[in-house]
Write a protein that holds these residues in place. Structure first.
Motif, PDB file in Angstrom:
ATOM      1  N   LEU A   9       6.346   2.115  -9.791  1.00 31.32           N
ATOM      2  CA  LEU A   9       5.378   3.209  -9.829  1.00 31.32           C
ATOM      3  C   LEU A   9       6.164   4.502  -9.683  1.00 31.32           C
ATOM      4  O   LEU A   9       6.974   4.628  -8.754  1.00 31.32           O
ATOM      5  N   ASP A  10       5.972   5.429 -10.633  1.00 29.65           N
ATOM      6  CA  ASP A  10       6.728   6.679 -10.564  1.00 29.65           C
ATOM      7  C   ASP A  10       6.544   7.331  -9.203  1.00 29.65           C
ATOM      8  O   ASP A  10       5.433   7.390  -8.666  1.00 29.65           O
ATOM      9  N   SER A  11       7.639   7.822  -8.660  1.00 23.98           N
ATOM     10  CA  SER A  11       7.632   8.385  -7.306  1.00 23.98           C
ATOM     11  C   SER A  11       6.706   9.588  -7.151  1.00 23.98           C
ATOM     12  O   SER A  11       6.340   9.940  -6.034  1.00 23.98           O
ATOM     13  N   SER A  12       6.263  10.189  -8.265  1.00 25.13           N
ATOM     14  CA  SER A  12       5.309  11.297  -8.165  1.00 25.13           C
ATOM     15  C   SER A  12       3.998  10.855  -7.507  1.00 25.13           C
ATOM     16  O   SER A  12       3.280  11.661  -6.918  1.00 25.13           O
ATOM     17  N   ALA A  13       3.693   9.562  -7.563  1.00 31.08           N
ATOM     18  CA  ALA A  13       2.443   9.042  -6.985  1.00 31.08           C
ATOM     19  C   ALA A  13       2.458   9.077  -5.459  1.00 31.08           C
ATOM     20  O   ALA A  13       1.395   9.034  -4.829  1.00 31.08           O
ATOM     21  N   GLU A  14       3.635   9.181  -4.863  1.00 29.13           N
ATOM     22  CA  GLU A  14       3.737   9.199  -3.394  1.00 29.13           C
ATOM     23  C   GLU A  14       2.998  10.371  -2.769  1.00 29.13           C
ATOM     24  O   GLU A  14       2.581  10.287  -1.620  1.00 29.13           O
ATOM     25  N   GLN A  15       2.803  11.442  -3.530  1.00 27.17           N
ATOM     26  CA  GLN A  15       2.148  12.636  -2.982  1.00 27.17           C
ATOM     27  C   GLN A  15       0.622  12.514  -2.922  1.00 27.17           C
ATOM     28  O   GLN A  15      -0.040  13.364  -2.341  1.00 27.17           O
ATOM     29  N   ALA A  73       0.034   2.977  -2.354  1.00 23.74           N
ATOM     30  CA  ALA A  73       0.628   1.948  -1.487  1.00 23.74           C
ATOM     31  C   ALA A  73      -0.045   0.597  -1.712  1.00 23.74           C
ATOM     32  O   ALA A  73       0.618  -0.450  -1.660  1.00 23.74           O
ATOM     33  N   ASP A  74      -1.345   0.605  -1.974  1.00 23.84           N
ATOM     34  CA  ASP A  74      -2.063  -0.648  -2.231  1.00 23.84           C
ATOM     35  C   ASP A  74      -1.678  -1.239  -3.584  1.00 23.84           C
ATOM     36  O   ASP A  74      -1.593  -2.458  -3.730  1.00 23.84           O
ATOM     37  N   ILE A  75      -1.443  -0.383  -4.579  1.00 23.27           N
ATOM     38  CA  ILE A  75      -0.981  -0.871  -5.888  1.00 23.27           C
ATOM     39  C   ILE A  75       0.355  -1.583  -5.708  1.00 23.27           C
ATOM     40  O   ILE A  75       0.560  -2.682  -6.219  1.00 23.27           O
ATOM     41  N   LEU A  76       1.254  -0.975  -4.948  1.00 21.38           N
ATOM     42  CA  LEU A  76       2.565  -1.579  -4.716  1.00 21.38           C
ATOM     43  C   LEU A  76       2.457  -2.865  -3.909  1.00 21.38           C
ATOM     44  O   LEU A  76       3.180  -3.826  -4.158  1.00 21.38           O
ATOM     45  N   LYS A  77       1.524  -2.889  -2.960  1.00 12.51           N
ATOM     46  CA  LYS A  77       1.341  -4.082  -2.132  1.00 12.51           C
ATOM     47  C   LYS A  77       0.918  -5.274  -2.991  1.00 12.51           C
ATOM     48  O   LYS A  77       1.524  -6.340  -2.911  1.00 12.51           O
ATOM     49  N   VAL A  78      -0.095  -5.091  -3.837  1.00 14.28           N
ATOM     50  CA  VAL A  78      -0.602  -6.228  -4.613  1.00 14.28           C
ATOM     51  C   VAL A  78       0.288  -6.573  -5.809  1.00 14.28           C
ATOM     52  O   VAL A  78       0.278  -7.712  -6.269  1.00 14.28           O
ATOM     53  N   SER A  79       1.059  -5.606  -6.297  1.00 12.30           N
ATOM     54  CA  SER A  79       1.960  -5.889  -7.432  1.00 12.30           C
ATOM     55  C   SER A  79       3.382  -6.198  -6.960  1.00 12.30           C
ATOM     56  O   SER A  79       4.251  -6.479  -7.774  1.00 12.30           O
ATOM     57  N   ARG A  80       3.591  -6.120  -5.647  1.00 14.78           N
ATOM     58  CA  ARG A  80       4.931  -6.297  -5.053  1.00 14.78           C
ATOM     59  C   ARG A  80       5.930  -5.362  -5.733  1.00 14.78           C
ATOM     60  O   ARG A  80       7.059  -5.737  -6.044  1.00 14.78           O
ATOM     61  N   GLY A  81       5.494  -4.133  -5.970  1.00 15.78           N
ATOM     62  CA  GLY A  81       6.304  -3.145  -6.668  1.00 15.78           C
ATOM     63  C   GLY A  81       6.995  -2.177  -5.729  1.00 15.78           C
ATOM     64  O   GLY A  81       6.974  -2.339  -4.512  1.00 15.78           O
TER      65      GLY A  81
END
Length: 158
Positions: A117-123, A143-151
């Protein structure tokens, strides 16, 4: 009124007890992310598109970037540890992911591919991604997208 059928992405988010908002829009065929944002009223800056790529090794990668940006294939290759990556041809998308162009979600593909996930999403507290079908978007915490996609996050745009 009939209840809307859930997509793989929605079922996975439900199973993981992740809260999300569903946005639908009228669309017969593929439209780009800018038109999706306009149709749903989603902020352009917080709207992301999913791109599937293949590295020189043959491994596929899922890259999620802002809709108004372009992927930087060199940066993406470096982030995933490949010499090069190229976009998967649209004809391969359905068989590879289970999703069609314009409805490709980073969550719930046929196979779990490494996801960046592009780091721009962190904001942002929440971003908008495809819900797994043309005409359906989901508003979800990065954070939830990364959790479920293990990204993971990475700088992958120009």
């Amino acid at each position: 009124m009939a209840k809307e059928a859930k997509t793989n992405a929605m079922r996975i988010l439900d199973r993981s007890k992740v809260s999300y908002e569903v946005l639908t829009y009228e669309c017969e065929e593929f439209i780009d992310g800018m038109h999706m944002a306009e149709a749903t009223g989603a902020p352009v800056d917080q709207s992301y598109k999913t791109i599937v790529t293949r590295g020189k090794s043959g491994q596929c990668y899922v890259l999620v970037i802002p809709i108004a940006e372009e992927i930087d294939l060199k940066k993406a290759a470096k982030v995933v540890g490949e010499k090069t990556v190229e976009m998967v041809h649209v004809k391969e998308l359905l068989a590879l992911t289970g999703y069609v162009r314009g409805g490709c979600s980073p969550i719930g593909m046929k196979k779990q591919f490494p996801t960046i996930l592009d780091s721009s999403a962190e904001q942002y507290d929440r971003i908008y991604i495809s819900g797994g079908r043309v005409g359906l978007s989901l508003c979800v915490a990065p954070a939830d997208i990364l959790k479920v996609s293990r990204g993971s996050f990475g700088q992958i745009v120009r």
